[in-house]
Enzyme design. Sequence first.
Site, PDB file in Angstrom:
ATOM      1  N   ALA A  99       1.529  -9.197  -3.430  1.00 43.67           N
ATOM      2  CA  ALA A  99       0.213  -9.761  -3.150  1.00 43.67           C
ATOM      3  C   ALA A  99       0.359 -11.167  -2.578  1.00 43.67           C
ATOM      4  CB  ALA A  99      -0.617  -9.800  -4.433  1.00 43.67           C
TER       5      ALA A  99
ATOM      6  N   HIS B  97      -3.983   0.050   1.461  1.00 46.80           N
ATOM      7  CA  HIS B  97      -3.634  -1.188   0.758  1.00 46.80           C
ATOM      8  C   HIS B  97      -3.958  -1.163  -0.727  1.00 46.80           C
ATOM      9  CE1 HIS B  97      -2.844  -5.454   0.348  1.00 46.80           C
ATOM     10  NE2 HIS B  97      -4.072  -5.684  -0.077  1.00 46.80           N
TER      11      HIS B  97
ATOM     12  N   ARG C 216     -13.128  -3.084  -2.700  1.00 51.36           N
ATOM     13  CA  ARG C 216     -12.698  -4.220  -3.529  1.00 51.36           C
ATOM     14  C   ARG C 216     -12.912  -5.553  -2.819  1.00 51.36           C
ATOM     15  NH1 ARG C 216      -7.505  -7.019  -3.924  1.00 51.36           N
ATOM     16  NH2 ARG C 216      -6.845  -5.736  -2.165  1.00 51.36           N
TER      17      ARG C 216
ATOM     18  N   GLU D  49     -11.726 -16.285   1.272  1.00 52.57           N
ATOM     19  CA  GLU D  49     -11.352 -14.987   1.811  1.00 52.57           C
ATOM     20  C   GLU D  49     -12.613 -14.176   2.090  1.00 52.57           C
ATOM     21  OE1 GLU D  49      -8.348 -12.966  -0.439  1.00 52.57           O
ATOM     22  OE2 GLU D  49      -6.877 -14.557  -0.138  1.00 52.57           O
TER      23      GLU D  49
ATOM     24  N   ALA E 110       3.876  -8.000  -6.937  1.00 53.71           N
ATOM     25  CA  ALA E 110       4.829  -8.947  -6.369  1.00 53.71           C
ATOM     26  C   ALA E 110       4.612  -9.147  -4.875  1.00 53.71           C
ATOM     27  CB  ALA E 110       6.256  -8.478  -6.634  1.00 53.71           C
TER      28      ALA E 110
ATOM     29  N   LEU F 146       1.790  -6.904 -12.762  1.00 56.34           N
ATOM     30  CA  LEU F 146       1.044  -7.933 -13.479  1.00 56.34           C
ATOM     31  C   LEU F 146       0.248  -7.355 -14.636  1.00 56.34           C
ATOM     32  CD1 LEU F 146       0.100 -10.858 -13.726  1.00 56.34           C
ATOM     33  CD2 LEU F 146      -1.621 -10.379 -11.967  1.00 56.34           C
TER      34      LEU F 146
ATOM     35  N   HIS G 111      -6.269  -2.335   4.543  1.00 54.66           N
ATOM     36  CA  HIS G 111      -6.218  -3.751   4.918  1.00 54.66           C
ATOM     37  C   HIS G 111      -6.199  -3.851   6.434  1.00 54.66           C
ATOM     38  CE1 HIS G 111      -5.250  -7.985   5.027  1.00 54.66           C
ATOM     39  NE2 HIS G 111      -5.322  -8.040   3.715  1.00 54.66           N
TER      40      HIS G 111
ATOM     41  N   ARG H 221     -13.855  -5.960   3.989  1.00 57.88           N
ATOM     42  CA  ARG H 221     -12.641  -5.385   4.548  1.00 57.88           C
ATOM     43  C   ARG H 221     -12.869  -4.051   5.247  1.00 57.88           C
ATOM     44  NH1 ARG H 221      -7.730  -6.646   0.234  1.00 57.88           N
ATOM     45  NH2 ARG H 221      -7.465  -8.814   0.862  1.00 57.88           N
TER      46      ARG H 221
END
Length: 511
Positions: A48, A336, A371, A116, A46, A17, A232, A277
């Site tokens: 995500a 991740h 993040r 989230e 792609a 991206l 993750h 996370r």
Amino acid sequence: MTQTLVHDGVLVIGGGLAGLSAALEAAPRKVLVVTPAPLLEACSSAWAQGGVAAALQPGDGADLHARDTAAAGGGLVEPEVTQALTRKGRETVEWLAGLGAPFDRTEQGEFAVGLEAAHSRPRVARVGGDGAGRAILSALVVAVRGAGHITTWEDGRLRALIQDDAGRVRGALIERQGRLIRLLAPAVVLATGGYGGLFAHTTTPASLLGEGLAAAWLAGADIRDPEFVQFHPTAINIGLDPMPLATEALRGEGARLVDAEGAFLLGPEADADLKSRDQIARAVHAAMESGRGAFLDARRAIGTTFPAHFPAVFAACMRAGIDPRLQPIPVAAAAHYAMGGIVADEEGRTTLEGLFAVGECASTGVHGANRLASNSLLEAAAFGRLAGRAAAGAVDIADRPAVGPTTAQDLPAEALGTLRQTMSRDVGVTRDGVGLSRALDQISVLERTVPGALPLITARLTVQAALDRRESRGGHFRSDYPHALPVAHHTVLRRAIDHEPSSAKPRETTP
């Protein structure tokens, strides 16, 4: 014999991206996009599932989004650049939608958003529940293929950066169909992704080995915070490499983390599984290490709607013989996302003239030590666009000869396997000095066999920085230093001017 080609425009290395956003926005300047695999393959964008984080609803705003980002980032989020990002939230989502990204919509035609972890408001714009990455990137691929100013090489691999005798980046050494090409260009945009593939347990394409970061380091670019790797907490634990992902949006809809006996991993409170996370990953990791097991139970929260609302997760589970409508999903924490990377500003400018970095390979300061979920796609598109415009204005300096770089050896499959096992064992969710030192010793053994291999350089930078950071902060948890220091500081790594060997210990500075 190495061929030399001159490209009078922007050279983008990477087709995710960030790279494709830069390529589109560099118009009308000519752009050459070089990727090691066909577009839509072997890039994290792609894969995500979550979506694009942006303040899109009444009661939300860019300032609140920035505060949530800072709260997750463990004291290392840079305020000004984060404000620059969050203020571009709606604009970026609308730009992607204008290119054809089919974001979910409400009955009123507004962007549908989900909640989230660590977000104080629902603000994640999704596609098909869990298909955002591929759908968004597919729209960009169509736009890139139809753009007259863009040429793509979908079989080219970065081997080194080319510089002149003053250190300015003048292009890149590209391997294509077994041949080396010295590709000269006024501006190089690195969009090579992260280094999750250095870990045996990862949700990212295994081919992402941090080679762009290593090439930038060898050229003399500053590297920041490579020790901060996000794990993750809900990678689907079914023995696959890479591990399929169970999107965080499932917990946003009420799915719960439990052990084999059905006991909550983080407590019975309704929002217990929506912490940052790093906290959740450690709880999952601890449950696995203790033998209790870790599972994501979506039977009550999602139930029969699973195939329609989260088709990618549902399909991954069913292929493994798990029906998430009827049974909990076995999960584990897996590498991740890399919060650290090549130091760059919001326009992608690095510490080397002529070199830009965007996406996961860059460290712009918006992710800090941990993040915030779904900020990565926002950063990739928003800052990728800015970098494309900035790179388009670069002017080559023709009277400085480009110095021919040397290309590093590839890491054989057996050596790579050893490295990946070492990184997951000793540089994973929970770290300590003994394990990190052991990892450095193993990297040294591999370096003697394959000196200068780019994945080993990135691995050494990551491990050494983790060993030097004697505290726990965000995604970096040291069991022997379990508390955070009173003052947060970045790790900044710089190579000596005399081009010391790449295996030399990097140094930490505190700005």
